[in-house]
Each structure stands twice: as structure tokens, then as C-alpha cells.
Design an enzyme around this catalytic site. Structure first.
Site, mmCIF file in Angstrom:
data_model
loop_
_atom_site.group_PDB
_atom_site.id
_atom_site.type_symbol
_atom_site.label_atom_id
_atom_site.label_comp_id
_atom_site.label_asym_id
_atom_site.label_seq_id
_atom_site.Cartn_x
_atom_site.Cartn_y
_atom_site.Cartn_z
ATOM 1 N N GLU A 199 22.535 -75.266 -83.120
ATOM 2 C CA GLU A 199 22.444 -75.462 -81.683
ATOM 3 C C GLU A 199 22.168 -74.084 -81.084
ATOM 4 O O GLU A 199 22.931 -73.149 -81.336
ATOM 5 C CB GLU A 199 23.780 -76.016 -81.165
ATOM 6 C CG GLU A 199 23.688 -76.453 -79.742
ATOM 7 C CD GLU A 199 25.003 -77.010 -79.197
ATOM 8 O OE1 GLU A 199 25.909 -77.301 -79.986
ATOM 9 O OE2 GLU A 199 25.082 -77.127 -77.973
ATOM 10 N N ARG A 249 33.723 -76.228 -94.199
ATOM 11 C CA ARG A 249 33.167 -75.068 -93.520
ATOM 12 C C ARG A 249 33.797 -73.785 -94.065
ATOM 13 O O ARG A 249 34.878 -73.794 -94.636
ATOM 14 C CB ARG A 249 33.287 -75.172 -92.008
ATOM 15 C CG ARG A 249 34.660 -75.277 -91.439
ATOM 16 C CD ARG A 249 34.627 -75.654 -89.947
ATOM 17 N NE ARG A 249 33.986 -74.666 -89.117
ATOM 18 C CZ ARG A 249 32.990 -74.956 -88.257
ATOM 19 N NH1 ARG A 249 32.543 -76.178 -88.123
ATOM 20 N NH2 ARG A 249 32.470 -74.004 -87.511
ATOM 21 N N LYS A 276 31.576 -69.963 -82.199
ATOM 22 C CA LYS A 276 30.621 -69.344 -81.285
ATOM 23 C C LYS A 276 31.223 -69.158 -79.904
ATOM 24 O O LYS A 276 30.953 -68.173 -79.221
ATOM 25 C CB LYS A 276 29.366 -70.218 -81.180
ATOM 26 C CG LYS A 276 28.354 -69.921 -82.264
ATOM 27 C CD LYS A 276 27.061 -70.674 -82.049
ATOM 28 C CE LYS A 276 27.167 -72.091 -82.541
ATOM 29 N NZ LYS A 276 25.884 -72.797 -82.597
HETATM 30 P P1 ATP Z 1 30.534 -73.246 -83.882
HETATM 31 O O1 ATP Z 1 31.722 -74.110 -84.082
HETATM 32 O O2 ATP Z 1 30.708 -71.844 -84.314
HETATM 33 O O3 ATP Z 1 29.960 -73.345 -82.506
HETATM 34 P P2 ATP Z 1 28.679 -75.177 -84.755
HETATM 35 O O4 ATP Z 1 29.013 -76.033 -85.889
HETATM 36 O O5 ATP Z 1 28.788 -75.773 -83.408
HETATM 37 O O6 ATP Z 1 29.465 -73.828 -84.888
HETATM 38 P P3 ATP Z 1 25.868 -75.307 -85.051
HETATM 39 O O7 ATP Z 1 24.827 -74.430 -84.462
HETATM 40 O O8 ATP Z 1 25.974 -76.696 -84.546
HETATM 41 O O9 ATP Z 1 27.252 -74.566 -84.881
HETATM 42 O O10 ATP Z 1 25.778 -75.283 -86.633
HETATM 43 C C1 ATP Z 1 24.580 -75.405 -87.374
HETATM 44 C C2 ATP Z 1 24.940 -75.817 -88.775
HETATM 45 O O11 ATP Z 1 25.777 -74.838 -89.388
HETATM 46 C C3 ATP Z 1 25.700 -77.118 -88.788
HETATM 47 O O12 ATP Z 1 25.195 -77.929 -89.821
HETATM 48 C C4 ATP Z 1 27.110 -76.714 -89.047
HETATM 49 O O13 ATP Z 1 27.803 -77.729 -89.720
HETATM 50 C C5 ATP Z 1 26.938 -75.439 -89.890
HETATM 51 N N1 ATP Z 1 28.088 -74.556 -89.743
HETATM 52 C C6 ATP Z 1 28.621 -74.097 -88.604
HETATM 53 N N2 ATP Z 1 29.714 -73.359 -88.834
HETATM 54 C C7 ATP Z 1 29.895 -73.336 -90.174
HETATM 55 C C8 ATP Z 1 30.855 -72.753 -91.061
HETATM 56 N N3 ATP Z 1 31.878 -72.016 -90.609
HETATM 57 N N4 ATP Z 1 30.712 -72.949 -92.389
HETATM 58 C C9 ATP Z 1 29.685 -73.671 -92.858
HETATM 59 N N5 ATP Z 1 28.755 -74.248 -92.091
HETATM 60 C C10 ATP Z 1 28.849 -74.105 -90.761
HETATM 61 MG MG MG Z 2 27.600 -77.761 -83.208
#
Ligand code: ATP
Ligand code: MG
Length: 550
Positions: A33, A257, A267
Site C-alpha cells: 500500500e 510476519r 508504518k
Molecule cells: P504495516 O502494518 O507496516 O502498515 P502493511 O501490512 O499494512 O504493513 P502493506 O504495504 O500492506 O503493509 O504490505 C505489503 C505486503 O508486505 C503485504 O503482503 C504484507 O503482508 C507484507 N508485510 C508487511 N509487513 C510485513 C512483515 N512485518 N513481515 C512480512 N511481511 C510483511
Molecule cells: Mg496493509
């Protein structure tokens, strides 16, 4: 010995799917995102998605999950691409969930016409209350039985901008008593009168994540849609939309994760640190963002090594940040150039050195590569050594310099300390020493002493700013911040200590482009704040650690 590596559960699934003919080739996607910079958790997801496709001859799309216009920005879109390239991966297509807004809208109308979706006038509050709880079934909305025609008219009016934010939503008509709460008439569209970074003002209704992700996967024929564990509750709905619409059957698989000690990977919180000025920016070298660790001197090779070592699991776990540091050290130890830099100097006066004489020593840039490039190091009668390498009342096991003791100056002679000079406060300012000409490393007789220390020639020394970084937080498990505390209470006040150092003259000539080793100290990388007159180095990691991976 043959190296045997067991396959992880995703590799098992993929190999089965290829063997059974369920899929001909595999297609994955990385779906960030664009609402912030990528962090180390994303690196794991990137290594998995791109790595699996690479391993099995498939491809990976980069798809921005941009359905929430209020938080998204093109600044992030560009940074994400830079980070993925830096990690060493190339996507097949660059795509945006927003590219599918027309298609999604069409599918929504289809569902309305088939009586599978309805426009609900309830407030957000009423919808939440009507949903019930895990033990209590929900209540049907009073607007649930609108005719398809009425729903279609209202949905088109929503799209045309007739209603304010929150006035109406589109919901799937499933079952308000469903044991899986996700199925209690989930929202498909909400009204948001906000410009979108790509579609501008074309839309004022935006699809929800669940009504977008599976269909986007399906449109791209993603075979294995890999995401983090918290999405497992969404999987049934993911499948339901795909089945209901009768489109290409993508499948979702979840993995744990990545969490790391002494840092956090949300984030939202990282953004707060940036906005409150608690770090210098997204690329502050203490940040777990990819641009942060890059500026810190971590290499893409070391991050890929780390992601490979941690593997994939189905259970959430906290990884030791020392494993990451170990990987960085492994990589840099093999590749980095060596230089001597003194950070907290004591002057050493060599009393028997001919006045004005400079002797140049030819030294390897990397001892692992003795045939490789070399650097020249000047030796003179006025030297600087690190304060930590001298001790007045030294214990027996102290093998560096002490009064009347001897030590070898790396690459050169053995010296002996004859006299200690102090200022009025008793602080040692200078050591009067003699060198032993018979101990020249090439032409002299070999004589060994216990200790070897680094040094620089005072007149040739190049002043450099050194930013010694340490962990961002003091708490190992940042998911365990006590209720009455805030995560910001655990910011490490000593995470940055700036000093002036003195480098051998070859350091500013380094063109390796990666972190260098300050001999006996650590790995350091040239920072973007440097100017030719004022080089700035960031500490990547210490040279040694007692840590050993299992
Ligand atoms: P955050 O919680 O930091 O905002 P998010 O999951 O909302 O992270 P996205 O941009 O939606 O961030 O994530 C893109 C991809 O990366 C998704 O498939 C998500 O599952 C994966 N991802 C995000 N954080 C992690 C993590 N800590 N470990 C492994 N994969 C992750
Ligand atoms: Mg997300």
C-alpha cells in the site's frame, strides 16, 4: 558434503500444484500500500514473492494496493520501486489496484442485479452494532431487502456523487448470523470525496480491501497470493468473491510476519517518528526502513541472506536483530575495504624517528584478497592511536600498550612506550615511544608481541565525522510495551553518538561504493551528508559480536 535444505511449506504447496497440473507456471505479486516506506518486514515478503517465482520459473507483479486515497502518495510509489530494485528484484508488470476500479464497479453492479449486494443507509455506528459478536448473531439492516433496481439506482447515485461521505455503503448480502463475522454482509464500497493519486476526481466511491484484493489477483492470474497471517480470517471471503463472480481461482496462503528485536515495523508508528522529528527522516540510519538500513550500510546481499536464513513459518515469532547484524558482517567481512581510523586519539611521539621522515607502507585493501588492490599508508614520528588501546595500570591480560610495554602498530613496527605525558587534570595527552627498526614487517627480523593496534599519522590524518548508531529502542520485544507506557518511551537516548575521527589518507579515495571496515572497530559507510571537505561516516555495525547463529 551435500547441502540439504528442507523445503518450506510454500515451496511444498507450489511443487505439488505444479506436479498435479493445477497450475502450469506460477505467478506471484507483491502488493504494497503506497502509504509509507518499505521496511524489513516487506523485505521478507519481497524475497518470498520474488524468490519463489524465480525458483520455479514464474513471474511476480508489483501491484500497488491503492484503494484508500486519503493516505496514499506518489512519493511512496517511487520509493517502493527504488527499494525493490535495490534488493535485486525485477517485477513483470507494474500495476495498481486502482487500474481495476472500472472492472470492480461492473462486478458490483452484477452482484446487485443478482440480489447479492445492497445499498445500506445505516450509519457506521449502526452497522457496527448490527454486526453482533462472535457469540451473538447480527441483525439484518432495515435496508437489506431493497429491490435490485432500487439498489442499482442508489449505487449509481453514490458513484455520481449525490451523497456525502458515510451516508450510504454497498454491502454484500450474505448472512448476518454467519459464524465467521467477515461474512456478516461485508462492506464492498464506501463513499470518500477525496482525490486519488492516480484516478484524480473520477471516483468518490472506493472499493474495500476484501472486494479488491482477490479480484485483482484473479485478473492477473496470480496462482499463489502470499500474505501475512492476519489475513487468514479474510481468506474465506477472498474465495467467496472469486466463486460468486466465477473468475480465475487465485488462492491465498499466509505466513508469519517478521518481527525483530529492538525495533518495530508498523508504518503508522514509523510515520509518527518521522512526523514528530524523533528521527531525521524515513531514511534515518536507525530506522528499520529499507532506505534507512541502506543508508546505514546494510547491503542487499545481507538482507537476502537474512531472509533466507529466517525461512518462512506459520507461527508469529520475534527474530533476533543480531542475526541480521551477523549477516551484514558476513557479507562485509568478505567484500569491504579496510582502513585505519582513530576515534578518540592520544598522540604518540616516536622519539627515535628521523625528523621529517615519511615512510609509506603498502597494505592490502582486503586481507582476504592479498592479490587485490592496495593502499599506501604513511608512517611518521607523530602518530595518533585510540585512547582505548592504552592503559596505565593495565591488568595482566591487557595486550595493548602500557608504560614500558610494547605493541605492534598494524602493518609496521613494534613500538615501546617510555613516558606518559598528562595535562593538569591528569588526562593522558601524549606518549613518548621508541620504534624498533629491526621489526620492519618486510625487511626486519620477525619478532612477535602479543598486541597489534591501529594508528594514523597525525600530519596525514583526515578528519571525518563519525555517527555511531545503536539500536533505536531499548526494549527487546516492542510488542510488549506495558499498557501504561507508550512505545516512544522506549526510544534509546544513546542511539546516536557523533564524534570526530582521524582517518588514514586513503579513506577519502575509496570508491568501493559499499561500507568499509575501520580496522579493529566496525563497518562504516559514507553518508549522503558528506562533502569533499567534510566526510561523514555512519556506523553500520560493530566488527565483532559474541553472537553465533544456531
Ligand atoms: P504495516 O502494518 O507496516 O502498515 P502493511 O501490512 O499494512 O504493513 P502493506 O504495504 O500492506 O503493509 O504490505 C505489503 C505486503 O508486505 C503485504 O503482503 C504484507 O503482508 C507484507 N508485510 C508487511 N509487513 C510485513 C512483515 N512485518 N513481515 C512480512 N511481511 C510483511
Ligand atoms: Mg496493509
Amino acid at each position: 558434503m551435500e547441502e540439504t535444505k528442507t523445503r518450506n511449506f510454500l515451496e511444498e504447496i507450489i511443487e505439488e500444484d505444479l506436479a498435479s497440473g493445477k497450475v502450469d507456471s506460477i505467478m506471484t505479486r507483491f502488493p504494497p500500500e503506497p502509504n509509507g516506506y518499505l521496511h524489513l518486514g516487506h523485505a521478507k515478503s519481497i524475497c518470498l514473492n520474488f524468490g519463489l517465482a524465480e525458483k520455479y520459473g514464474g513471474k511476480t507483479n508489483l501491484r500497488y494496493d491503492d484503494t484508500n486515497p486519503t493516505k496514499e502518495d506518489t512519493e511512496y510509489v517511487d520509493a517502493i520501486k527504488e527499494d525493490i530494485h535495490w534488493l535485486g528484484f525485477q517485477w513483470e508488470k507494474e500495476l495498481y489496484a486502482s487500474d481495476y476500479f472500472d472492472q470492480l464497479y461492473e462486478w458490483a453492479e452484477q452482484m446487485i442485479m443478482r440480489g447479492q449486494a445492497y445499498v445500506d443507509d445505516q450509519t457506521q455506528e449502526e452497522i457496527r452494532e448490527g454486526r453482533g459478536t462472535v457469540d451473538k448473531p447480527g441483525k439484518n439492516s432495515p435496508w437489506r431487502d431493497r429491490t435490485p433496481e432500487e439498489n442499482l439506482r442508489l449505487f449509481r447515485e453514490m458513484k455520481a456523487g449525490k451523497y456525502a461521505d458515510g451516508e450510504k455503503v454497498l454491502r454484500a448480502k450474505i448472512d448476518m448470523a454467519h459464524p465467521n463475522m467477515m461474512f456478516r454482509d461485508p462492506l464492498m464500497y464506501r463513499i470518500k470525496h477525496t482525490s486519488h493519486h492516480r484516478t484524480g476526481d473520477k471516483w468518490c466511491i472506493y472499493p474495500m480491501y476484501d472486494f479488491t484484493h482477490g479480484q485483482s489477483d484473479s485478473i492477473e492470474h496470480i496462482t499463489h497470493s502470499i500474505c501475512t497471517l492476519e489475513f487468514d480470517v479474510h481468506r474465506p471471503l477472498y474465495d467467496w468473491y472469486i466463486q460468486t463472480l466465477g473468475i480465475y481461482p487465485s488462492h491465498q496462503y499466509e505466513f508469519a510476519r517478521l518481527n525483530l528485536t529492538y525495533t518495530l515495523m508498523s508504518k503508522r508508528k514509523l510515520l509518527e517518528l518521522v512526523q514528530k522529528g524523533l528521527v531525521s527522516g524515513w531514511d534515518d540510519p536507525r530506522m528499520p526502513t529499507l532506505c534507512g538500513v541502506r543508508r546505514r550500510g546494510y547491503t542487499p546481499e545481507s538482507l537476502r541472506m537474512f531472509c533466507d536464513k529466517i525461512g518462512v513459518s506459520k507461527r508469529d515469532q520475534l527474530m533476533d536483530i543480531q542475526l541480521l547484524e551477523w549477516c551484514v558482517r558476513q557479507d562485509l567481512n568478505a567484500r569491504s575495504n579496510r582502513y585505519m581510523v582513530v576515534q578518540d586519539p592520544i598522540r604518540v611521539h616516536i622519539t627515535n624517528w628521523p625528523e621529517g621522515k615519511v615512510e609509506w607502507f603498502d597494505c592490502p585493501l582486503n586481507p582476504a584478497d592479498p592479490e587485490g588492490a592496495r593502499r599506501r599508508v604513511p608512517f611518521t614520528g607523530e602518530l595518533l592511536i585510540d585512547r582505548a588501546d592504552f592503559m596505565e595500570d593495565a591488568p595482566k591480560k591487557f595486550f595493548r600498550l602500557r608504560p614500558d610495554g610494547e605493541v605492534r602498530l598494524k602493518y609496521t613496527y613494534i613500538i615501546k612506550c617510555n613516558e606518559v605525558v598528562k595535562d593538569e587534570n591528569g588526562v593522558v595527552t601524549e606518549l613518548n615511544c621508541t620504534y624498533d627498526p629491526s621489526t620492519h614487517p618486510l625487511t626486519g627480523e620477525w619478532r612477535s608481541v602479543k598486541g597489534t593496534i591501529h594508528w594514523v599519522s597525525a600530519e596525514h590524518a583526515v578528519p571525518v565525522e563519525i555517527r555511531n548508531y545503536d539500536r533505536l529502542f531499548t526494549l527487546a520485544d516492542m510488542s510488549a510495551v506495558p499498557e501504561d507506557k507508550d512505545y516512544k518511551d522506549f526510544l534509546n537516548p544513546d542511539s546516536l553518538i557523533v564524534t570526530e575521527g582521524y582517518a588514514e589518507p586513503a579513506l577519502p579515495e575509496d570508491r568501493s561504493g559499499i561500507a568499509v571496515q575501520f580496522e579493529r572497530t566496525g563497518y562504516y559507510v559514507l553518508d549522503k551528508d558528506s562533502t569533499p571537505e567534510h566526510p561523514v561516516f555512519n556506523k553500520t555495525t560493530a566488527l565483532k559480536d559474541s553472537y553465533k547463529p544456531e
